[in-house]
Design a protein around this motif. Structure first.
Motif, PDB file in Angstrom:
ATOM      1  N   ALA A 210       0.809  -1.169  -0.163  1.00 56.53           N
ATOM      2  CA  ALA A 210      -0.031   0.018  -0.024  1.00 56.53           C
ATOM      3  C   ALA A 210       1.055   1.201  -0.056  1.00 56.53           C
ATOM      4  O   ALA A 210       1.835   1.223   0.335  1.00 56.53           O
ATOM      5  CB  ALA A 210      -0.826  -0.151   1.426  1.00 56.53           C
ATOM      6  N   CYS A 211       0.529   2.295  -0.934  1.00 56.79           N
ATOM      7  CA  CYS A 211       1.229   3.513  -0.704  1.00 56.79           C
ATOM      8  C   CYS A 211       0.538   4.567  -0.641  1.00 56.79           C
ATOM      9  O   CYS A 211      -0.833   4.529  -1.155  1.00 56.79           O
ATOM     10  CB  CYS A 211       1.923   3.294  -2.281  1.00 56.79           C
ATOM     11  SG  CYS A 211       0.981   3.196  -3.611  1.00 56.79           S
ATOM     12  N   ILE A 212       1.126   5.853  -0.765  1.00 56.93           N
ATOM     13  CA  ILE A 212       0.455   7.323  -0.499  1.00 56.93           C
ATOM     14  C   ILE A 212       1.648   8.258  -1.075  1.00 56.93           C
ATOM     15  O   ILE A 212       2.947   7.944  -1.088  1.00 56.93           O
ATOM     16  CB  ILE A 212      -0.054   7.374   0.909  1.00 56.93           C
ATOM     17  CG1 ILE A 212      -0.889   8.597   1.109  1.00 56.93           C
ATOM     18  CG2 ILE A 212       1.298   7.673   1.902  1.00 56.93           C
ATOM     19  CD1 ILE A 212      -1.425   8.611   2.307  1.00 56.93           C
ATOM     20  N   GLU A 213       0.968   9.055  -1.588  1.00 54.18           N
ATOM     21  CA  GLU A 213       1.843  10.312  -1.984  1.00 54.18           C
ATOM     22  C   GLU A 213       2.227  11.113  -0.786  1.00 54.18           C
ATOM     23  O   GLU A 213       1.334  11.599   0.019  1.00 54.18           O
ATOM     24  CB  GLU A 213       1.081  11.198  -3.278  1.00 54.18           C
ATOM     25  CG  GLU A 213       0.932  10.407  -4.341  1.00 54.18           C
ATOM     26  CD  GLU A 213       0.187  11.198  -5.565  1.00 54.18           C
ATOM     27  OE1 GLU A 213       0.033  12.465  -5.210  1.00 54.18           O
ATOM     28  OE2 GLU A 213      -0.263  10.506  -6.601  1.00 54.18           O
ATOM     29  N   VAL A 214       3.349  11.407  -0.654  1.00 51.29           N
ATOM     30  CA  VAL A 214       3.998  12.288   0.535  1.00 51.29           C
ATOM     31  C   VAL A 214       4.724  13.651  -0.041  1.00 51.29           C
ATOM     32  O   VAL A 214       5.534  13.070  -1.279  1.00 51.29           O
ATOM     33  CB  VAL A 214       4.855  11.555   1.420  1.00 51.29           C
ATOM     34  CG1 VAL A 214       3.832  10.305   2.347  1.00 51.29           C
ATOM     35  CG2 VAL A 214       6.046  10.775   1.125  1.00 51.29           C
ATOM     36  N   PRO A 215       5.164  14.482   0.540  1.00 52.63           N
ATOM     37  CA  PRO A 215       5.755  15.651   0.146  1.00 52.63           C
ATOM     38  C   PRO A 215       7.388  15.157  -0.018  1.00 52.63           C
ATOM     39  O   PRO A 215       7.827  14.368   0.737  1.00 52.63           O
ATOM     40  CB  PRO A 215       5.728  16.664   0.976  1.00 52.63           C
ATOM     41  CG  PRO A 215       4.436  16.340   1.653  1.00 52.63           C
ATOM     42  CD  PRO A 215       4.277  14.997   1.709  1.00 52.63           C
ATOM     43  N   ILE A 216       8.185  15.457  -0.897  1.00 52.53           N
ATOM     44  CA  ILE A 216       9.463  14.702  -1.218  1.00 52.53           C
ATOM     45  C   ILE A 216      10.342  15.199  -0.036  1.00 52.53           C
ATOM     46  O   ILE A 216      11.077  14.367   0.227  1.00 52.53           O
ATOM     47  CB  ILE A 216       9.970  15.432  -2.650  1.00 52.53           C
ATOM     48  CG1 ILE A 216      11.236  14.752  -3.175  1.00 52.53           C
ATOM     49  CG2 ILE A 216      10.380  16.924  -2.424  1.00 52.53           C
ATOM     50  CD1 ILE A 216      10.650  13.320  -3.702  1.00 52.53           C
TER      51      ILE A 216
END
Length: 439
Positions: A175-181
């Motif tokens: 499972a993945c999610i977008e996070v700030p770099i």
């Protein structure tokens, strides 16, 4: 690209208002919830409890959100692996999570680190924690194993992730999610092809790889994995026999598997429960005092991102039998009131003013005291004329009469732990107090 599960009769998608994806897949799944970590970035808040046992949201513990996701998804065979200062966590699980019925093969088992493989080794990593309990998992003969972390706040239908895992014929799904770099250095970062297959995976990289076309974000692992059971057993046994390994899923198992087997990413937005159209999926890592304070403060908003009032996806917990909250006195300078706040059972707001705050159970705020932008854990007594601003107050603290916190930062730093953002943590030990109860 993600595809719907083609085996609808098998997956059992329900045509009703109930959002749960309960299916033959979820019933064939065994979950292992890793709840052994301290959470050192929470500082003194975890001196006497593991991070999953930290109270959250007025009446819950952090672990309740992951366990509720399991129960609501239909995954009702769960092992909770504990290690660090687990007494309060274990007691909470025994009191609040004993309602599952073993006669229907539903249970939540507590599996403390018991040196089952070696007499001189506790859990050495996340993969080792599961490996040391392989006999327990094998005894249940699941088709799929769901690996979870017990220290995040979110609402997720694991059934949808399982259905996608099967439809892709995957060996492993992450499972993945977008996070700030800028924050991605704290996560496992992956890159995928157009079919969602993971092509690269790096745990906590110094220079995270951004998503194609969006250099400001990276695709980060949530620490949630679905394995085919036989594949998991094979990989854990292999990893345990190797010397050059940290026995960790993110550092060892996943990178080894990406180039050799069918490993796919599952976007959290596809299984997040209660997400409004066009909104970002709600997921919080409350691993620092600032993040913990902020996530609790979000709940005091008129319409918080986390809906705890959703009866279709309830958050289960241990419910202590307490009287209703009570507000007393209505004089001009001595009025018991709470505005834009959450208050819990057993609270007495006795001539005190509460603004934009969250009070757990059994809190007494005495006359002329002011509590603003503050998280107050259970069984706290706040003395007369006291002032608390932008604080986290640990369980069992007695705030002396007239004490002011959050008014003079330099004075606060001499007595308490103050974060870079100016949030003050207060524990009984900081005030020279001893409490005779579990945290």
């Amino acid at each position: 690209m993600s595809q719907p599960c083609p085996h609808y009769d098998y997956c059992g998608q329900r045509e009703s208002a109930d959002p749960r994806f309960v299916s033959a897949l979820t019933k064939s799944t065994f979950a292992v919830l890793l709840a052994g970590g301290r959470g050192s970035r929470l500082h003194q808040l975890t001196d006497w409890r593991a991070k999953p046992a930290v109270p959250f949201g007025g009446k819950f513990r952090i672990i309740d959100f992951t366990l509720s996701n399991c129960v609501n998804s239909g995954v009702r065979r769960v092992a909770v692996a504990t290690q660090y200062k687990a007494h309060s966590l274990i007691r909470h699980l025994q009191r609040g999570w004993s309602f599952l019925d073993g006669r229907f093969d539903e249970f939540i088992d507590i599996v403390p680190a018991a040196q089952q493989i070696s007499e001189d080794a506790w859990y050495q990593g996340t993969a080792d924690a599961v490996f040391q309990n392989l006999n327990i998992i094998r005894r249940e003969a699941p088709e799929y194993v769901l690996i979870l972390s017990g220290d995040h706040v979110y609402k997720m239908d694991y059934g949808r992730m399982l259905a996608q895992h099967v439809s892709r014929k995957a060996d492993l799904t992450v499972a993945c999610i977008e996070v700030p770099i800028a924050e991605a250095t704290q996560f496992g970062v992956m890159s995928t092809d157009e079919d969602g297959r993971i092509r690269r995976f790096t745990e906590k990289p110094a220079n995270p790889e951004p998503m194609p076309g969006n250099p400001s974000v990276a695709l980060a692992s949530m620490g949630i994995y679905v394995f085919n059971a036989a594949f998991l057993f094979e990989q854990l046994v292999r990893d345990a026999q190797e010397r050059d390994t940290s026995h960790d899923f993110g550092k060892d198992i996943i990178p080894h598997s990406v180039s050799r087997y069918r490993v796919f990413a599952h976007r959290f937005a596809e299984s997040c429960v209660g997400m409004e159209p066009g909104a970002k999926p709600y997921w919080r890592d409350v691993g620092t005092i600032d993040a913990y304070w902020e996530a609790n403060m979000e709940l005091t908003k008129v319409t918080p991102e986390l809906n705890m009032y959703d009866r279709d996806w309830p958050i289960w917990t241990y419910q202590e039998q307490l009287p209703p909250a009570k507000f007393v006195f209505d004089d001009e300078e001595r009025r018991g009131s709470a505005v834009d706040s959450l208050v819990s059972g057993g609270n007495i707001i006795s001539g005190a003013t509460v603004r934009r705050s969250l009070l757990f159970s059994g809190v007494r705020a005495n006359s002329y005291s002011v509590i603003e932008d503050t998280v107050v854990l259970p069984d706290v007594e706040i003395g007369r004329h006291a002032v608390l601003k932008r604080c986290v107050v640990d369980k069992g603290v007695t705030i002396p009469e007239g004490m002011q916190v959050g008014v003079d930062p330099e004075s606060d730093r001499r007595r308490f732990h103050v974060t870079d953002r100016g949030i003050t943590l207060i524990t009984p030990e900081m005030l020279g107090q001893t409490i005779h109860q579990l945290r």
